[in-house]
Enzyme design. Structure first.
Site, PDB file in Angstrom:
ATOM      1  N   ASP A 244       0.848  -1.205   0.000  1.00 58.14           N
ATOM      2  CA  ASP A 244       0.000   0.000   0.000  1.00 58.14           C
ATOM      3  C   ASP A 244       0.877   1.246   0.000  1.00 58.14           C
ATOM      4  O   ASP A 244       0.547   2.265  -0.602  1.00 58.14           O
ATOM      5  CB  ASP A 244      -0.853   0.055   1.285  1.00 58.14           C
ATOM      6  CG  ASP A 244      -2.120  -0.776   1.186  1.00 58.14           C
ATOM      7  OD1 ASP A 244      -2.440  -1.256   0.089  1.00 58.14           O
ATOM      8  OD2 ASP A 244      -2.788  -0.944   2.226  1.00 58.14           O
ATOM      9  N   GLU A 370       5.228  -4.570  -8.306  1.00 61.30           N
ATOM     10  CA  GLU A 370       4.487  -4.090  -7.120  1.00 61.30           C
ATOM     11  C   GLU A 370       2.970  -4.169  -7.356  1.00 61.30           C
ATOM     12  O   GLU A 370       2.199  -3.334  -6.888  1.00 61.30           O
ATOM     13  CB  GLU A 370       4.965  -2.710  -6.682  1.00 61.30           C
ATOM     14  CG  GLU A 370       6.450  -2.776  -6.339  1.00 61.30           C
ATOM     15  CD  GLU A 370       6.927  -1.871  -5.243  1.00 61.30           C
ATOM     16  OE1 GLU A 370       6.093  -1.223  -4.611  1.00 61.30           O
ATOM     17  OE2 GLU A 370       8.148  -1.843  -5.021  1.00 61.30           O
TER      18      GLU A 370
HETATM   19  N1  CAA Z   1      -3.434  -4.088   4.568  1.00 58.11           N
HETATM   20  C1  CAA Z   1      -3.635  -4.929   5.613  1.00 58.11           C
HETATM   21  N2  CAA Z   1      -4.263  -6.116   5.490  1.00 58.11           N
HETATM   22  C2  CAA Z   1      -4.687  -6.459   4.262  1.00 58.11           C
HETATM   23  C3  CAA Z   1      -4.513  -5.631   3.129  1.00 58.11           C
HETATM   24  C4  CAA Z   1      -3.868  -4.397   3.331  1.00 58.11           C
HETATM   25  N3  CAA Z   1      -3.662  -3.564   2.316  1.00 58.11           N
HETATM   26  N4  CAA Z   1      -5.033  -6.239   2.047  1.00 58.11           N
HETATM   27  C5  CAA Z   1      -5.540  -7.409   2.471  1.00 58.11           C
HETATM   28  N5  CAA Z   1      -5.324  -7.531   3.812  1.00 58.11           N
HETATM   29  C6  CAA Z   1      -5.753  -8.644   4.664  1.00 58.11           C
HETATM   30  C7  CAA Z   1      -7.261  -8.862   4.527  1.00 58.11           C
HETATM   31  O1  CAA Z   1      -7.950  -8.038   5.432  1.00 58.11           O
HETATM   32  C8  CAA Z   1      -7.388 -10.317   4.874  1.00 58.11           C
HETATM   33  O2  CAA Z   1      -7.319 -10.442   6.279  1.00 58.11           O
HETATM   34  P1  CAA Z   1      -8.116 -11.603   7.085  1.00 58.11           P
HETATM   35  O3  CAA Z   1      -7.440 -12.907   6.693  1.00 58.11           O
HETATM   36  O4  CAA Z   1      -7.908 -11.253   8.510  1.00 58.11           O
HETATM   37  O5  CAA Z   1      -9.535 -11.539   6.628  1.00 58.11           O
HETATM   38  C9  CAA Z   1      -6.110 -10.940   4.304  1.00 58.11           C
HETATM   39  O6  CAA Z   1      -5.161  -9.871   4.211  1.00 58.11           O
HETATM   40  C10 CAA Z   1      -6.316 -11.553   2.940  1.00 58.11           C
HETATM   41  O7  CAA Z   1      -6.767 -10.536   2.051  1.00 58.11           O
HETATM   42  P2  CAA Z   1      -7.376 -10.864   0.609  1.00 58.11           P
HETATM   43  O8  CAA Z   1      -8.489 -11.862   0.770  1.00 58.11           O
HETATM   44  O9  CAA Z   1      -7.685  -9.569  -0.048  1.00 58.11           O
HETATM   45  O10 CAA Z   1      -6.150 -11.600  -0.074  1.00 58.11           O
HETATM   46  P3  CAA Z   1      -6.020 -12.217  -1.537  1.00 58.11           P
HETATM   47  O11 CAA Z   1      -5.284 -13.498  -1.412  1.00 58.11           O
HETATM   48  O12 CAA Z   1      -7.329 -12.188  -2.263  1.00 58.11           O
HETATM   49  O13 CAA Z   1      -4.972 -11.211  -2.258  1.00 58.11           O
HETATM   50  C11 CAA Z   1      -4.297  -9.330  -3.612  1.00 58.11           C
HETATM   51  C12 CAA Z   1      -5.218  -9.887  -2.502  1.00 58.11           C
HETATM   52  C13 CAA Z   1      -4.682  -7.871  -3.695  1.00 58.11           C
HETATM   53  C14 CAA Z   1      -4.526 -10.010  -4.951  1.00 58.11           C
HETATM   54  C15 CAA Z   1      -2.819  -9.494  -3.177  1.00 58.11           C
HETATM   55  O14 CAA Z   1      -2.409 -10.837  -3.243  1.00 58.11           O
HETATM   56  C16 CAA Z   1      -1.892  -8.636  -4.019  1.00 58.11           C
HETATM   57  O15 CAA Z   1      -1.709  -7.457  -3.731  1.00 58.11           O
HETATM   58  N6  CAA Z   1      -1.244  -9.246  -5.060  1.00 58.11           N
HETATM   59  C17 CAA Z   1      -0.247  -8.557  -5.814  1.00 58.11           C
HETATM   60  C18 CAA Z   1       1.120  -8.892  -5.269  1.00 58.11           C
HETATM   61  C19 CAA Z   1       2.129  -7.817  -5.525  1.00 58.11           C
HETATM   62  O16 CAA Z   1       1.822  -6.633  -5.549  1.00 58.11           O
HETATM   63  N7  CAA Z   1       3.374  -8.230  -5.649  1.00 58.11           N
HETATM   64  C20 CAA Z   1       4.429  -7.287  -5.793  1.00 58.11           C
HETATM   65  C21 CAA Z   1       5.732  -7.917  -5.454  1.00 58.11           C
HETATM   66  S1  CAA Z   1       6.883  -6.808  -4.783  1.00 58.11           S
HETATM   67  C22 CAA Z   1       7.681  -6.060  -6.065  1.00 58.11           C
HETATM   68  O17 CAA Z   1       7.277  -6.083  -7.189  1.00 58.11           O
HETATM   69  C23 CAA Z   1       8.879  -5.277  -5.603  1.00 58.11           C
HETATM   70  C24 CAA Z   1       9.847  -4.904  -6.708  1.00 58.11           C
HETATM   71  O18 CAA Z   1      10.763  -5.600  -7.000  1.00 58.11           O
HETATM   72  C25 CAA Z   1       9.762  -3.593  -7.344  1.00 58.11           C
END
Ligand code: CAA
Length: 386
Positions: A244, A370
């Site tokens: 985030d 990301e």
């Molecule tokens: N903050 C806090 N908690 C969060 C949250 C957040 N932003 N988003 C989700 N959660 C919590 C939820 O509340 C939930 O909690 P509970 O188990 O207590 O209910 C739990 O996490 C699971 O949430 P979701 O059901 O939403 O999870 P999901 O498996 O459906 O995944 C997703 C959601 C948005 C698809 C996530 O997997 C995601 O962001 N995927 C993309 C991954 C990504 O961005 N990777 C980047 C790699 S880093 C990189 O690229 C660095 C680089 O080199 C430049």
């Protein structure tokens, strides 16, 4: 070229921008093409950026950092990325996905041990979430961590890790409970000198060629229990909260590339003559410049607005949604800008001698890493509907 009046910086931010712009224009930009061609990591520049406080921007002074706010951070990443997006991502990753979660979730002892080295630029940081089989589905990761006395034993593999090979500290998420889904993940700070840790061969990438990207391997890797980040089972939430925050760094990187694409298009339009006059005299070219400029201001304003909301802290969850919106819009707009700028360059834009060719390659990943644009839309829609 003036950057326009968007989200007027404070006096302190103005000073920071001037300093970073001068450094980026004089020290980073001139060697960018050569480093890209040689795939050479800019270690000397990064050391200097560390001395300027650019690698520990959120870290407070008590841990040796510069203690800047989020808006200053996105302004600085933009300026650095305008000069060289490879340096921009190296800076963004150390600040956003390594220093920030340690600062936010680390124990006092961990912060005191690790942050001064990162903030000074003496050492770089990285983030290990993605795996060969877990990209968008970050919660599907398979690297395991099992407690053994005063250590955790990690086994598995991480993929696409920025700064791998140079970074000393990685925030790594591993599975500590095989039956608990996303709640069975835990975050650790893994130093690169612990037994069982190794870095694979550097990836052959389309762009950002002078940044480092490689896999990490953990083979019975022994991580001190004191390097746990937050609590056992909190790893997924820590990773999501980190993203985030860090997506603003990628939005800012995209804005920096976009700014440069506009400068290159404008300069080329003035210099290039066809049909007996500069192509800037033609309305089709003027409209292209206008379209690039409008989207640039929109992307920059949204990014700075999202950074200001993140800085203020948002109990409603708007900060994460806005960060995803900024990342989505800025990265897609920057891709359009590079496409338009290259088209305006005609055949010369297809030549590596022209800077726009590097920008066109570098910008491509901003809609992917990301979190892809598709994952940003998912995050935005879920927050709207929840
Ligand atoms: N903050 C806090 N908690 C969060 C949250 C957040 N932003 N988003 C989700 N959660 C919590 C939820 O509340 C939930 O909690 P509970 O188990 O207590 O209910 C739990 O996490 C699971 O949430 P979701 O059901 O939403 O999870 P999901 O498996 O459906 O995944 C997703 C959601 C948005 C698809 C996530 O997997 C995601 O962001 N995927 C993309 C991954 C990504 O961005 N990777 C980047 C790699 S880093 C990189 O690229 C660095 C680089 O080199 C430049």
């Amino acid at each position: 070229m003036s950057t326009g009046p968007s989200f007027a910086p404070s006096e302190e931010q103005q000073l920071l921008i001037s300093e970073v712009r001068r450094f980026s224009t004089e020290q980073i930009l001139p060697g960018a093409a050569e480093r890209d061609a040689a795939k050479r990591f800019p270690l000397r520049l990064l050391r200097e950026m560390g001395e300027m406080g650019l690698l520990g921007m959120f870290v407070p002074e008590e841990y040796g950092g510069a203690g800047f706010d989020m808006v200053s951070y996105v302004m600085a990443v933009e300026e650095v990325s305008r000069a060289d997006a490879s340096v921009g991502v190296t800076m963004s990753v150390t600040n956003s996905v390594c220093c920030w979660p340690i600062l936010e979730f680390g124990s006092d002892d961990l912060k005191a041990r690790v942050l001064p080295e990162l903030a000074s630029g003496e050492e770089l940081g990285g983030f290990g979430l993605t795996e060969p089989g877990a990209g968008s589905d970050a919660g599907g990761l398979r690297t395991t961590a099992v407690r053994e006395g005063d250590h955790w034993i990690l086994n598995g593999e991480k993929a696409w890790i920025t700064n791998a090979g140079e970074a000393k500290y990685f925030v790594v998420v591993a599975r500590t409970d095989p039956d608990a889904g996303n709640r069975g993940l835990t975050a650790f700070v893994v130093p690169s000198d612990v037994p069982g840790f190794s870095v694979g061969l550097a990836e052959h990438k389309l762009g950002l060629r002078s940044s480092l990207t490689a896999p990490l391997f953990f083979e019975n890797c022994r991580v001190p229990a004191a390097n746990l980040l937050g609590e056992e089972g909190q790893g997924f939430k820590i990773a999501m909260a980190t993203l985030d925050h860090s997506r603003l760094g990628i939005a800012a990187q995209a804005v920096g590339i976009h700014q440069r694409a506009l400068e290159l298009a404008r300069d080329y339009a003035r210099e290039r003559e066809q049909f007996g006059r500069p192509i800037a005299d033609f309305q089709a070219i003027q409209f292209t410049l206008a379209d690039i400029a409008v989207e640039l201001e929109a992307a920059r304003t949204l990014t700075r607005c999202a950074a200001a909301v993140a800085e203020a802290g948002s109990a409603s969850g708007d900060a994460g949604r806005l960060a995803s919106e900024a990342k989505l819009f800025a990265s897609e707009a920057a891709n359009r800008a590079c496409q338009r700028s290259l088209q305006l360059h005609g055949g010369n834009g297809f030549h590596e001698d022209y800077e726009i060719a590097r920008l066109y390659r570098d910008v491509r990943v901003t809609t992917i890493y990301e979190g892809t644009s598709e994952m940003q839309r998912l995050v935005i829609a879920r927050r709207l509907l929840s």
